[in-house]
Design a protein around this motif. Structure first.
Motif, PDB file in Angstrom:
ATOM      1  N   GLY A  86      -0.448  70.112 -18.257  1.00  0.00           N
ATOM      2  CA  GLY A  86      -0.297  68.790 -17.670  1.00  0.00           C
ATOM      3  C   GLY A  86      -0.597  68.724 -16.222  1.00  0.00           C
ATOM      4  O   GLY A  86      -1.333  69.561 -15.412  1.00  0.00           O
ATOM      5  N   ASP A  87       0.639  67.966 -15.802  1.00  0.00           N
ATOM      6  CA  ASP A  87       0.887  67.865 -14.270  1.00  0.00           C
ATOM      7  C   ASP A  87       1.420  69.182 -13.707  1.00  0.00           C
ATOM      8  O   ASP A  87       1.437  69.220 -12.326  1.00  0.00           O
ATOM      9  CB  ASP A  87       1.501  66.630 -14.014  1.00  0.00           C
ATOM     10  CG  ASP A  87       1.037  65.457 -14.244  1.00  0.00           C
ATOM     11  OD1 ASP A  87      -0.057  65.410 -14.435  1.00  0.00           O
ATOM     12  OD2 ASP A  87       1.818  64.252 -14.437  1.00  0.00           O
ATOM     13  N   ILE A  88       1.597  70.081 -14.273  1.00  0.00           N
ATOM     14  CA  ILE A  88       1.995  71.490 -13.757  1.00  0.00           C
ATOM     15  C   ILE A  88       0.812  72.504 -13.734  1.00  0.00           C
ATOM     16  O   ILE A  88       0.323  72.713 -14.615  1.00  0.00           O
ATOM     17  CB  ILE A  88       3.069  72.008 -14.721  1.00  0.00           C
ATOM     18  CG1 ILE A  88       4.252  71.187 -14.722  1.00  0.00           C
ATOM     19  CG2 ILE A  88       3.546  73.621 -14.082  1.00  0.00           C
ATOM     20  CD1 ILE A  88       5.647  71.488 -15.286  1.00  0.00           C
ATOM     21  N   GLY A  89       0.331  73.053 -12.393  1.00  0.00           N
ATOM     22  CA  GLY A  89      -0.767  73.561 -12.333  1.00  0.00           C
ATOM     23  C   GLY A  89      -0.598  75.160 -12.915  1.00  0.00           C
ATOM     24  O   GLY A  89       0.425  75.547 -13.704  1.00  0.00           O
ATOM     25  N   THR A  90      -1.889  75.691 -13.082  1.00  0.00           N
ATOM     26  CA  THR A  90      -1.815  76.943 -13.624  1.00  0.00           C
ATOM     27  C   THR A  90      -0.962  77.950 -13.004  1.00  0.00           C
ATOM     28  O   THR A  90      -0.993  78.173 -11.485  1.00  0.00           O
ATOM     29  CB  THR A  90      -3.421  77.428 -13.615  1.00  0.00           C
ATOM     30  OG1 THR A  90      -4.320  76.532 -14.124  1.00  0.00           O
ATOM     31  CG2 THR A  90      -3.770  78.859 -14.068  1.00  0.00           C
ATOM     32  N   ASN A  91      -0.393  79.049 -13.639  1.00  0.00           N
ATOM     33  CA  ASN A  91       0.563  79.927 -13.237  1.00  0.00           C
ATOM     34  C   ASN A  91       1.708  79.552 -12.663  1.00  0.00           C
ATOM     35  O   ASN A  91       2.722  80.547 -12.125  1.00  0.00           O
ATOM     36  CB  ASN A  91      -0.340  80.953 -12.142  1.00  0.00           C
ATOM     37  CG  ASN A  91      -1.315  81.705 -13.121  1.00  0.00           C
ATOM     38  OD1 ASN A  91      -1.170  82.190 -14.034  1.00  0.00           O
ATOM     39  ND2 ASN A  91      -2.487  81.866 -12.293  1.00  0.00           N
ATOM     40  N   VAL A  92       2.075  78.227 -12.549  1.00  0.00           N
ATOM     41  CA  VAL A  92       3.321  77.773 -12.146  1.00  0.00           C
ATOM     42  C   VAL A  92       4.537  78.385 -12.495  1.00  0.00           C
ATOM     43  O   VAL A  92       5.673  78.948 -12.246  1.00  0.00           O
ATOM     44  CB  VAL A  92       3.295  76.323 -11.720  1.00  0.00           C
ATOM     45  CG1 VAL A  92       4.741  75.849 -11.215  1.00  0.00           C
ATOM     46  CG2 VAL A  92       2.432  75.785 -10.856  1.00  0.00           C
ATOM     47  N   ILE A  93       4.339  78.154 -14.205  1.00  0.00           N
ATOM     48  CA  ILE A  93       5.446  78.268 -14.922  1.00  0.00           C
ATOM     49  C   ILE A  93       5.660  79.953 -14.918  1.00  0.00           C
ATOM     50  O   ILE A  93       6.960  80.250 -14.752  1.00  0.00           O
ATOM     51  CB  ILE A  93       5.366  77.755 -16.265  1.00  0.00           C
ATOM     52  CG1 ILE A  93       5.093  76.515 -16.493  1.00  0.00           C
ATOM     53  CG2 ILE A  93       6.435  78.508 -17.423  1.00  0.00           C
ATOM     54  CD1 ILE A  93       6.543  75.807 -16.159  1.00  0.00           C
ATOM     55  N   GLU A  94       4.673  80.746 -14.660  1.00  0.00           N
ATOM     56  CA  GLU A  94       4.805  82.183 -14.854  1.00  0.00           C
ATOM     57  C   GLU A  94       5.472  82.547 -13.658  1.00  0.00           C
ATOM     58  O   GLU A  94       6.560  83.518 -13.680  1.00  0.00           O
ATOM     59  CB  GLU A  94       3.490  82.962 -15.001  1.00  0.00           C
ATOM     60  CG  GLU A  94       2.883  82.516 -16.096  1.00  0.00           C
ATOM     61  CD  GLU A  94       2.014  81.155 -16.518  1.00  0.00           C
ATOM     62  OE1 GLU A  94       1.314  81.303 -17.596  1.00  0.00           O
ATOM     63  OE2 GLU A  94       2.174  80.438 -15.655  1.00  0.00           O
ATOM     64  N   LEU A  95       5.205  82.008 -12.558  1.00  0.00           N
ATOM     65  CA  LEU A  95       5.778  82.443 -11.157  1.00  0.00           C
ATOM     66  C   LEU A  95       7.200  82.014 -11.071  1.00  0.00           C
ATOM     67  O   LEU A  95       8.068  82.739 -10.617  1.00  0.00           O
ATOM     68  CB  LEU A  95       4.957  81.624 -10.033  1.00  0.00           C
ATOM     69  CG  LEU A  95       3.480  82.373  -9.893  1.00  0.00           C
ATOM     70  CD1 LEU A  95       2.854  81.535  -8.844  1.00  0.00           C
ATOM     71  CD2 LEU A  95       3.502  83.636  -9.071  1.00  0.00           C
TER      72      LEU A  95
END
Length: 349
Positions: A86-95
């Motif tokens: 959703g409002d969290i972009g691609t690869n943000v969680i992984e980083l």
């Protein structure tokens, strides 16, 4: 350490956050950390290398200047496609999961309201600052007001209205002028107005509702404005905020030279201690952790009114907390390092 500095996002305080995050990231790099600046909304589509290499390489810093106008969030949204978060972009969680800690450089509702902090708690990501509960309590100004009043902290009287109430004659007719109108969960003085008559009140309410669906209307307390930073168990020197004209709005907060700040503030010892004690009490009542900044108004009779609490205080070139820390010999780099150290200690408890 590998550090992700989270900034940007979809808050109206996006530009402020990018300015804070850029400076924080640069300071952490100077201190020897592998720090990268990540926009929580935009993320990054293609890492082009292993995550470890991304930390070693570092990221280009984003712009550090803040305009006089609030950013157009719809335009920002249009620059990115869909994300599974959703409002969290691609690869943000992984980083973030790969980092030793996430430095929260976010400001405004989408970064300070506790939702992201709660997600990080669930997925075991360490982050700086206050946890989800204190963040949620402090972000909602109406809830903050209720808690402060219940615990004997002086704050301005006020009412909360929603969209369905805004045209109610009984509500509008019963409001004493002048008054302050503000979005209930906003920051950086965005959407805030002073109304001195009914026409100004109606315009101010319409303006505040552009930003959210709950609006707080408070009695206007005339006086001097102050802020008190807290860092761990240290109460920082009080700073006085004196706008060149008008009140301490978005432009006065972030345009260099628009506001005079005096630190330490010119206060007698008794008043200064009372204000610092009040800041500590607010910090405890709202369950704030690691660091915070509490804002006050001092009226002509020396009554100390709490305005609000900030769980992720600004770290821009004109921000108050770094000025307060510097007054007792804590440099910007040392302040960032101390926030990380205290946050890691909190995670061990």
């Amino acid at each position: 350490m590998n550090v992700v500095v989270l900034a940007g996002g979809l808050s109206t305080e996006r530009d402020v956050s990018i300015s804070s995050g850029s400076l924080i990231c640069a300071a952490l790099k100077r201190a020897g950390h592998n720090a990268i600046l990540v926009d929580v909304f935009l993320g990054t589509e293609n890492l082009n290398s292993s995550i470890e290499d991304v930390f070693k390489r570092g990221d280009e810093l984003l712009k550090t200047d803040i305009g006089t106008e609030v950013p157009d969030i719809e335009t920002i949204k249009a620059t990115r496609g869909e994300s599974i978060f959703g409002d969290i972009g691609t690869n943000v969680i992984e980083l973030c999961k790969a980092a030793d800690i996430v430095y929260m450089g976010l400001h405004g509702e989408n970064g300070e309201n506790g939702r992201l902090q709660a997600l990080f708690d669930v997925i075991k990501v360490k982050y700086t600052g206050t946890g989800y509960l204190g963040s949620a309590l402090a972000m909602n100004k109406a809830l903050t007001k209720q808690l402060l009043l219940a615990n004997g902290v002086l704050t301005a009287a006020g009412i909360v209205i929603t969209n369905k109430d805004k045209d109610s004659i009984s509500i509008i007719g019963g409001i004493k002028m002048p008054c302050i109108i503000k979005p209930c969960s906003g920051g950086s003085s965005i959407g805030i107005s002073i109304a001195r008559n009914k026409d100004e009140l109606n315009r101010a309410i319409d303006e505040a509702f552009k930003y959210e669906n709950e609006v707080l209307i408070e009695e206007y307390i005339e006086g001097r404005e102050f802020s008190v930073g807290i860092l761990g168990d240290k109460v920082l020197p009080i700073i006085e905020i004196i706008p060149n004209e008008g009140f301490y709005d978005y432009s006065h907060k972030y345009q260099k030279g628009w506001t005079k700040e005096v630190c330490p503030a010119d206060l007698d010892d008794v008043t200064a201690k009372n204000m610092q004690d009040a800041a500590c009490k607010v910090n405890k009542v709202l369950k704030l952790e690691v660091y915070s900044r509490i804002d006050f108004i001092l009226d002509k009779d020396n009554n100390i009114y709490c305005l609000e609490a900030n769980t992720l205080p600004g770290m821009t070139p004109t921000s108050l907390l770094p000025q307060e820390a510097l007054n007792i010999g804590i440099s910007y780099e040392e302040l960032c390092e101390e926030i990380i150290k205290l946050s890691l200690l909190k995670n061990q408890e």
